[in-house]
Design a protein around this motif. Structure first.
Motif, short mmCIF file in Angstrom:
data_model
loop_
_atom_site.label_atom_id
_atom_site.label_comp_id
_atom_site.label_asym_id
_atom_site.label_seq_id
_atom_site.Cartn_x
_atom_site.Cartn_y
_atom_site.Cartn_z
N GLU A 152 25.72 24.15 -6.23
CA GLU A 152 25.30 24.48 -7.28
C GLU A 152 25.67 22.93 -8.41
OE1 GLU A 152 24.03 27.92 -8.48
OE2 GLU A 152 23.11 28.81 -6.86
N ILE A 153 27.28 23.16 -8.59
CA ILE A 153 28.09 22.60 -8.49
C ILE A 153 28.28 20.97 -8.75
CG2 ILE A 153 30.49 22.15 -9.82
CD1 ILE A 153 30.89 25.94 -9.89
N MET A 154 28.80 20.93 -7.66
CA MET A 154 28.25 19.54 -7.62
C MET A 154 26.71 18.77 -7.45
SD MET A 154 31.65 19.48 -6.20
CE MET A 154 31.13 17.69 -6.05
N VAL A 155 26.49 19.73 -8.10
CA VAL A 155 24.68 19.13 -7.46
C VAL A 155 24.74 18.74 -8.77
CG1 VAL A 155 22.29 19.26 -7.67
CG2 VAL A 155 23.54 19.89 -5.59
N VAL A 156 25.31 19.10 -10.11
CA VAL A 156 24.81 18.73 -11.47
C VAL A 156 25.94 18.09 -11.64
CG1 VAL A 156 25.77 20.16 -13.31
CG2 VAL A 156 24.59 21.52 -12.02
N ILE A 157 27.09 17.89 -11.27
CA ILE A 157 28.42 16.87 -10.85
C ILE A 157 27.96 15.91 -11.06
CG2 ILE A 157 30.88 15.84 -10.33
CD1 ILE A 157 31.01 18.56 -10.57
N GLU A 158 27.50 15.29 -9.04
CA GLU A 158 26.56 14.15 -9.24
C GLU A 158 25.68 13.39 -9.91
OE1 GLU A 158 25.53 15.23 -4.77
OE2 GLU A 158 27.86 15.02 -4.60
N LYS A 159 24.42 15.06 -10.85
CA LYS A 159 23.29 14.66 -11.76
C LYS A 159 24.36 14.27 -12.64
CE LYS A 159 20.08 17.39 -11.67
NZ LYS A 159 18.88 18.29 -12.33
N PHE A 160 24.59 14.42 -13.38
CA PHE A 160 25.63 14.08 -14.43
C PHE A 160 26.53 12.61 -14.45
CE2 PHE A 160 27.35 13.96 -19.11
CZ PHE A 160 28.40 14.21 -18.61
N LEU A 161 26.82 12.03 -13.19
CA LEU A 161 27.43 10.72 -12.82
C LEU A 161 26.40 9.63 -12.17
CD1 LEU A 161 30.69 11.98 -11.59
CD2 LEU A 161 30.70 11.07 -13.37
N ASP A 162 25.01 10.62 -11.87
CA ASP A 162 24.32 9.19 -11.48
C ASP A 162 24.15 9.26 -10.26
OD1 ASP A 162 21.96 9.47 -13.36
OD2 ASP A 162 23.66 7.62 -14.55
N VAL A 163 24.97 9.66 -9.05
CA VAL A 163 25.18 9.68 -7.91
C VAL A 163 24.07 9.56 -7.00
CG1 VAL A 163 26.64 9.80 -5.73
CG2 VAL A 163 27.44 10.13 -8.90
#
Length: 58
Positions: A47-58
């Protein structure tokens, strides 16, 4: 070239160099480090990685 033109050139060149710098994040390494935090399990980590990736537009 007079002092004013030289100053303008140096500042413009510096801005261009700074614009070319790109910061990168090694997502697998970040995930590995986050997994070491006590209390963060696999499900929460995903869940944390999904948020980080969304924030970085990955």
């Amino acid at each position: 070239m007079n002092r004013e033109k030289l100053t303008k050139f140096i500042l413009q060149y510096g801005d261009e160099l700074l614009g070319e710098q790109v910061k990168t994040i090694d997502l697998p390494a970040l995930e590995a480090e986050l997994s070491k935090i006590k209390g963060i399990g696999d499900k929460r980590l995903k869940e944390i990685m999904v948020v980080i990736e969304k924030f970085l537009d990955v």
